[in-house]
Design a protein around this motif. Sequence first.
Motif, mmCIF file in Angstrom:
data_model
loop_
_atom_site.group_PDB
_atom_site.id
_atom_site.type_symbol
_atom_site.label_atom_id
_atom_site.label_comp_id
_atom_site.label_asym_id
_atom_site.label_seq_id
_atom_site.Cartn_x
_atom_site.Cartn_y
_atom_site.Cartn_z
ATOM 1 N N THR A 142 68.845 82.379 38.439
ATOM 2 C CA THR A 142 67.654 82.796 37.691
ATOM 3 C C THR A 142 67.954 82.800 36.189
ATOM 4 O O THR A 142 67.250 82.178 35.396
ATOM 5 C CB THR A 142 67.211 84.218 38.118
ATOM 6 N N HIS A 199 64.260 87.979 38.444
ATOM 7 C CA HIS A 199 64.879 87.370 39.640
ATOM 8 C C HIS A 199 64.241 87.804 40.953
ATOM 9 O O HIS A 199 64.934 88.031 41.946
ATOM 10 C CB HIS A 199 66.403 87.528 39.632
ATOM 11 N N GLY A 253 62.713 85.939 42.974
ATOM 12 C CA GLY A 253 62.990 84.918 43.990
ATOM 13 C C GLY A 253 64.291 85.141 44.731
ATOM 14 O O GLY A 253 64.458 84.666 45.856
ATOM 15 N N ARG A 274 55.842 83.429 34.239
ATOM 16 C CA ARG A 274 56.855 82.544 34.802
ATOM 17 C C ARG A 274 58.224 82.871 34.223
ATOM 18 O O ARG A 274 59.218 82.915 34.947
ATOM 19 C CB ARG A 274 56.482 81.083 34.501
ATOM 20 N N GLU A 297 60.951 83.980 36.779
ATOM 21 C CA GLU A 297 61.929 82.923 37.088
ATOM 22 C C GLU A 297 63.187 82.972 36.223
ATOM 23 O O GLU A 297 64.199 82.366 36.581
ATOM 24 C CB GLU A 297 61.276 81.539 36.954
ATOM 25 N N TRP A 324 61.806 74.722 35.995
ATOM 26 C CA TRP A 324 60.918 75.765 36.528
ATOM 27 C C TRP A 324 60.490 75.443 37.946
ATOM 28 O O TRP A 324 60.278 74.276 38.283
ATOM 29 C CB TRP A 324 59.666 75.901 35.658
ATOM 30 N N TRP A 344 59.165 79.056 48.008
ATOM 31 C CA TRP A 344 59.329 80.004 46.903
ATOM 32 C C TRP A 344 58.509 81.274 47.101
ATOM 33 O O TRP A 344 57.290 81.190 47.312
ATOM 34 C CB TRP A 344 58.926 79.286 45.604
ATOM 35 N N ARG A 387 63.459 76.278 47.541
ATOM 36 C CA ARG A 387 62.411 76.268 46.511
ATOM 37 C C ARG A 387 61.057 75.857 47.056
ATOM 38 O O ARG A 387 60.029 76.221 46.487
ATOM 39 C CB ARG A 387 62.833 75.365 45.348
#
Lengths: 294, 152
Positions: free
Chosen positions: A124, A199, A201, A191, A195, A177, A218, A215
Motif C-alpha cells: 500500500t 491500507h 485492502g 483513492r 490505496e 492504482w 479488490w 486485485r
Amino acid sequence: MRIFAMFGGACVVGAAAGWMLTAPTFADPDLTVPAGDAARGATVFTAAGCASCHIAPGATKAEHPVLSGGQRFASDFGTFIAPNISTDAKQGIGAWSTLDLLNALRHGTSPAGQHYYPALPYATYTRMTDTDVADLRAYLATLPADATPSQPHEVGFPFNIRRALGVWKLLFLRDDWVLAEAPTPELERGRYIVEALAHCGECHTPRNGLGGLQRDRWLSGAPNPNGKGTIPDITAAGLTWSSADIVGYLTTGFTPEFDTAGGHMVAVVENMAQLPDSDRAAVAAYLKAIPKAE
Amino acid sequence: MLFRPLLALSLMISCALPAFAEGEADAAIKARKSQMTLYAFNLAPLGEMAKGTLAYDADVASKAATNLAALAKLDQSRLWREGTDQMSAENTRALPDIWDNMDDVMAKSLAMTGAADAMQLAAGTDLASLQAAMGALGGACGACHKLYRAPE
C-alpha cells in the motif's frame, strides 16, 4: 559432455539472474527528498494507521503514542510481531534518514538492505508521495523514545528465507492504482487515502496462496488472517450502506444498526475519526466507486 | 438400604446441575443481548440525527439519551456470569478474556456510563453538542468490542 556444460552454465546464469532479481531495491540515493512538515505528518501518520500496529499490546493511543511495538499478528505464514519504531536510536528508528523511511515504506527494504515482510503494508505505502514520507518522518521524530527491543517474527521455513521475499515483490509489489480512473478531486483523495495510506485492502481483499492481494477481487471481503471469522465485502455492491452511513461509521464506530466496530477495526475508526470530514466523505465516495468483484 | 436412594439422588443432582446451569447461562446470554438491543434502539435516533438522516429534535434526542444513560447503569453482574463465554456456551461472541480481565472490563464499563451521561447532557442542548458526544460514546462501546468480542 557439451550438453551438460551448457545445462550447467544455464543453471549458473539462471541462479545469478534470480539472485539479482530478488535483491532488495532502494530509491536513488541522490533522490532529493523535501523537508518534512511535522504537523502535516501527523495526518499522514493517522491516516496510515501506524500507531494501531506499533503501540504496545493493550496500550491506548495517546496524543504522543509510544511506538514500542510488540503486538502480534497471526497469519498463514507465521506470527509477525510489530517492531519498535519509536525514536530510540538503537531499538527504534531514531537514527533513520527520510530516505531510510522511504525505502522501508515504498520498497519494503531496511536500511541494512534486507527485505521486510509485507506484514508492513508496503504494498500500500508504495503509492505514498515523497512529500508525505518526508512529513511522516518529521512527525515520527517528535514522538517519545522507548528502549524495548523488537522481537523476532515467529515465521518457520520456508517463509523465514528473507531473500525469497524478492520473488513476492516481483509478483505482487505494484505501485499503479487499483481504481484506474478517479475523475474528481474527491475520488482522487479517497483513492489516495485507501490505496496509499489506510491500507483497507490489506484485510478487506482476499489473498492468493502466496499472500499476494487478488486485485481482481479488490475489497470484496476475506477470511480473517487470525483464522476467526471473515472481514466484510466493502465494495459498492457488497456494502449496502449509504455514503452517510459510511461517514457516520468512520466518525463514531456505529454501524447503521447501531452495533459498533469490533476487533482491529476499532483502531481504524479511531484513526479515521481524527481526519477531516472531507476525508471520510472521500473514502465513502471511493468505496461507492469500487465495482463488484468478478 | 439407604445407599440406593442416596446414590439415585446424588446422580439426579449431578446430572441436573449442568442442565440447570446451562439454562441460566442461556438466559443470561439472551438478557445481555436484549440489553444491547435496547442500547441500539435508543442510539438510533441520536445516531441518525448526528449523521443528518433525521432532523434534530431536542425532545426525542433527550428522551433517547436519558434511556441510554439509565440502561448503562443497570447492574449487569448476573448477565456476565462465569460459563457464558464463547468457549463454554452457544450463541455468544463474548471472549473468555472478559473474565480474565474483569478490572479492565469494569473500567471500560464505567467509561461507557460516563459517555452515556455526557450524551444525556448534550442530546437536548443542540445538534453540534450531540454530534460531539456521539464519537466518544461510539469509542466507549467499541473499546470493549475491540478486545472482548470475537469477530463474526
